[in-house]
Design a protein around this motif. Sequence first.
Motif, PDB file in Angstrom:
ATOM      1  N   THR A  95       0.943  -1.180   0.049  1.00 36.44           N
ATOM      2  CA  THR A  95       0.018   0.002  -0.074  1.00 36.44           C
ATOM      3  C   THR A  95       0.986   1.534  -0.205  1.00 36.44           C
ATOM      4  OG1 THR A  95      -0.299   0.452   2.363  1.00 36.44           O
ATOM      5  CG2 THR A  95      -1.854  -1.261   1.292  1.00 36.44           C
ATOM      6  N   GLY A  96       2.085   1.082  -0.014  1.00 35.07           N
ATOM      7  CA  GLY A  96       3.011   2.217  -0.358  1.00 35.07           C
ATOM      8  C   GLY A  96       4.489   1.969  -0.343  1.00 35.07           C
ATOM      9  N   LEU A  97       5.167   2.805  -0.771  1.00 31.56           N
ATOM     10  CA  LEU A  97       6.738   2.609  -0.739  1.00 31.56           C
ATOM     11  C   LEU A  97       7.239   3.449   0.255  1.00 31.56           C
ATOM     12  CD1 LEU A  97       7.640   2.885  -4.632  1.00 31.56           C
ATOM     13  CD2 LEU A  97       6.629   0.875  -3.371  1.00 31.56           C
ATOM     14  N   TYR A  98       8.189   2.884   1.085  1.00 33.81           N
ATOM     15  CA  TYR A  98       8.912   3.502   2.176  1.00 33.81           C
ATOM     16  C   TYR A  98      10.215   3.582   2.022  1.00 33.81           C
ATOM     17  CZ  TYR A  98       8.606   5.635   7.027  1.00 33.81           C
ATOM     18  OH  TYR A  98       8.305   6.126   8.064  1.00 33.81           O
ATOM     19  N   PRO A  99      10.678   4.220   1.289  1.00 33.42           N
ATOM     20  CA  PRO A  99      12.512   4.428   1.548  1.00 33.42           C
ATOM     21  C   PRO A  99      13.018   4.954   2.658  1.00 33.42           C
ATOM     22  CG  PRO A  99      11.504   6.067  -0.151  1.00 33.42           C
ATOM     23  CD  PRO A  99      10.228   5.271   0.085  1.00 33.42           C
ATOM     24  N   TYR A 100      13.921   4.503   3.023  1.00 35.63           N
ATOM     25  CA  TYR A 100      14.371   4.979   4.396  1.00 35.63           C
ATOM     26  C   TYR A 100      16.270   4.983   4.355  1.00 35.63           C
ATOM     27  CZ  TYR A 100      15.287   0.196   5.679  1.00 35.63           C
ATOM     28  OH  TYR A 100      15.956  -1.143   5.933  1.00 35.63           O
ATOM     29  N   VAL A 101      16.600   5.660   5.275  1.00 37.05           N
ATOM     30  CA  VAL A 101      17.833   5.531   5.413  1.00 37.05           C
ATOM     31  C   VAL A 101      18.339   5.363   6.963  1.00 37.05           C
ATOM     32  CG1 VAL A 101      20.322   6.729   5.258  1.00 37.05           C
ATOM     33  CG2 VAL A 101      18.656   7.072   3.301  1.00 37.05           C
ATOM     34  N   SER A 161      17.871   5.521  14.748  1.00 41.70           N
ATOM     35  CA  SER A 161      16.866   6.522  14.084  1.00 41.70           C
ATOM     36  C   SER A 161      17.235   6.387  12.587  1.00 41.70           C
ATOM     37  CB  SER A 161      17.559   7.947  14.613  1.00 41.70           C
ATOM     38  OG  SER A 161      18.897   8.121  13.945  1.00 41.70           O
ATOM     39  N   ALA A 162      16.235   6.976  12.014  1.00 46.03           N
ATOM     40  CA  ALA A 162      16.003   6.878  10.432  1.00 46.03           C
ATOM     41  C   ALA A 162      15.300   7.948  10.029  1.00 46.03           C
ATOM     42  CB  ALA A 162      15.281   5.585  10.072  1.00 46.03           C
ATOM     43  N   HIS A 163      15.784   8.337   8.554  1.00 44.84           N
ATOM     44  CA  HIS A 163      15.123   9.279   7.906  1.00 44.84           C
ATOM     45  C   HIS A 163      14.251   8.301   6.665  1.00 44.84           C
ATOM     46  CE1 HIS A 163      17.584  12.651   9.264  1.00 44.84           C
ATOM     47  NE2 HIS A 163      18.460  11.474   9.198  1.00 44.84           N
ATOM     48  N   LEU A 183      12.787   3.616  18.442  1.00 46.70           N
ATOM     49  CA  LEU A 183      13.128   4.124  17.087  1.00 46.70           C
ATOM     50  C   LEU A 183      12.426   5.582  16.696  1.00 46.70           C
ATOM     51  CD1 LEU A 183      14.436   3.527  14.155  1.00 46.70           C
ATOM     52  CD2 LEU A 183      12.194   2.621  13.498  1.00 46.70           C
ATOM     53  N   THR A 184      13.537   6.223  16.413  1.00 45.79           N
ATOM     54  CA  THR A 184      12.934   7.835  15.881  1.00 45.79           C
ATOM     55  C   THR A 184      12.856   7.656  14.497  1.00 45.79           C
ATOM     56  OG1 THR A 184      13.926   8.745  17.962  1.00 45.79           O
ATOM     57  CG2 THR A 184      13.508  10.271  16.116  1.00 45.79           C
ATOM     58  N   VAL A 185      11.959   8.110  13.982  1.00 42.86           N
ATOM     59  CA  VAL A 185      11.928   8.226  12.388  1.00 42.86           C
ATOM     60  C   VAL A 185      11.509   9.460  12.183  1.00 42.86           C
ATOM     61  CG1 VAL A 185      10.573   7.418  10.215  1.00 42.86           C
ATOM     62  CG2 VAL A 185      10.910   5.907  12.217  1.00 42.86           C
ATOM     63  N   ARG A 186      12.431  10.184  11.323  1.00 40.61           N
ATOM     64  CA  ARG A 186      12.348  11.611  10.743  1.00 40.61           C
ATOM     65  C   ARG A 186      11.801  11.527   9.171  1.00 40.61           C
ATOM     66  NH1 ARG A 186      16.708  11.570  14.097  1.00 40.61           N
ATOM     67  NH2 ARG A 186      16.265  12.692  15.893  1.00 40.61           N
ATOM     68  N   GLN A 187      10.581  12.213   8.942  1.00 35.81           N
ATOM     69  CA  GLN A 187       9.868  12.157   7.708  1.00 35.81           C
ATOM     70  C   GLN A 187       9.408  13.513   7.430  1.00 35.81           C
ATOM     71  OE1 GLN A 187       6.956   8.901   7.652  1.00 35.81           O
ATOM     72  NE2 GLN A 187       5.983   9.923   5.617  1.00 35.81           N
ATOM     73  N   GLY A 188       8.868  13.747   6.294  1.00 36.09           N
ATOM     74  CA  GLY A 188       8.620  15.027   5.781  1.00 36.09           C
ATOM     75  C   GLY A 188       9.568  16.110   5.464  1.00 36.09           C
ATOM     76  N   GLU A 189      10.984  15.802   5.713  1.00 36.45           N
ATOM     77  CA  GLU A 189      11.768  16.802   5.458  1.00 36.45           C
ATOM     78  C   GLU A 189      12.062  17.207   4.102  1.00 36.45           C
ATOM     79  OE1 GLU A 189      15.051  14.976   8.706  1.00 36.45           O
ATOM     80  OE2 GLU A 189      14.776  14.057   6.910  1.00 36.45           O
ATOM     81  N   ALA A 190      11.760  16.583   3.117  1.00 34.40           N
ATOM     82  CA  ALA A 190      11.982  16.802   1.804  1.00 34.40           C
ATOM     83  C   ALA A 190      10.693  17.570   1.073  1.00 34.40           C
ATOM     84  CB  ALA A 190      12.210  15.480   0.832  1.00 34.40           C
TER      85      ALA A 190
END
Length: 284
Positions: A193-199, A205-207, A244-251
């Motif tokens: 239901t969605g692609l979730y690329p991460y680093v 923590s992850a972006h 786990l800290t996930v940082r999203q929305g930065e882009a």
Amino acid sequence: MSSAPRVPGTILVSVFPAAPGGGNPAPIVPDARGLTGEAMRLIAAHHGHESAFVLPPVDSASADRRFRFFVPAHEMEMCGHASLGAAWLLRRRGEAPGATLHIETLSGPVRAIFMDDTVELTQPAGRAAAVADLAPILTALGITAADLADAPVLNATTSRIKTLIPLRDVARLHALAPDPGAVRAACEAIGSTGLYPYVLANSASAHARQFPQNSGYPEDAATGIAATALYAGLCTLGAAPLVLTVRQGEAMGRPSEIFVRRGPDGTGLRLSGRVELLDEVTHP
């Protein structure tokens, strides 16, 4: 913009904000009695965001409320950030006075657990499995196998399947500009239901970015269910931290911060993050 019915008292909150202007907006209708499913979808379409609608429970012996969730295109079984936003709002309005709010959703029962100003949402421990055919994913994201980090691509889920795509660096992650039609085709090909690329920035923590299959918009600023799927995937790989800290929305210019941890009983996960009130709105 779709024509939505007049519903006084729709409340707009932002969930998971990490800075001013951050987070994922969520329109909440705290009393959705009398609204049809199509009316709810039109409200979500009017705002262009995942929206939550609070109803009496079907089974009042086991639940306090029933939540329904809509994106502009359809109803969803579960939405992490809208659940947190709705639970936080009910608590703020004095309508959830207990320590725990038991919630019915289409994906099954969940609990909102209140601790001071914090709300945690329960999720199952989840599962994950490797994706064999990477070609649709690489095509959709406009990347090559060389852009992938040394970890498997996984279909992972606690409520809805998200495809976890490990990338080597944040710059490549933020440069992604996939075509929504290609994302939809890739998701259909791999059952996601969605692609979730991460680093992974470090062990805790992850972006990440979330490109949904078919929600009516191309990207989410913060996706709680994808973050819990990422934690489930890291558990499968034996690499999950305590928190786990996930940082999203930065882009997108909407910096967001999502927290996921194991529940104290060890059988499930807990999703949390900040919620802030944006506005009380009505529909024109």
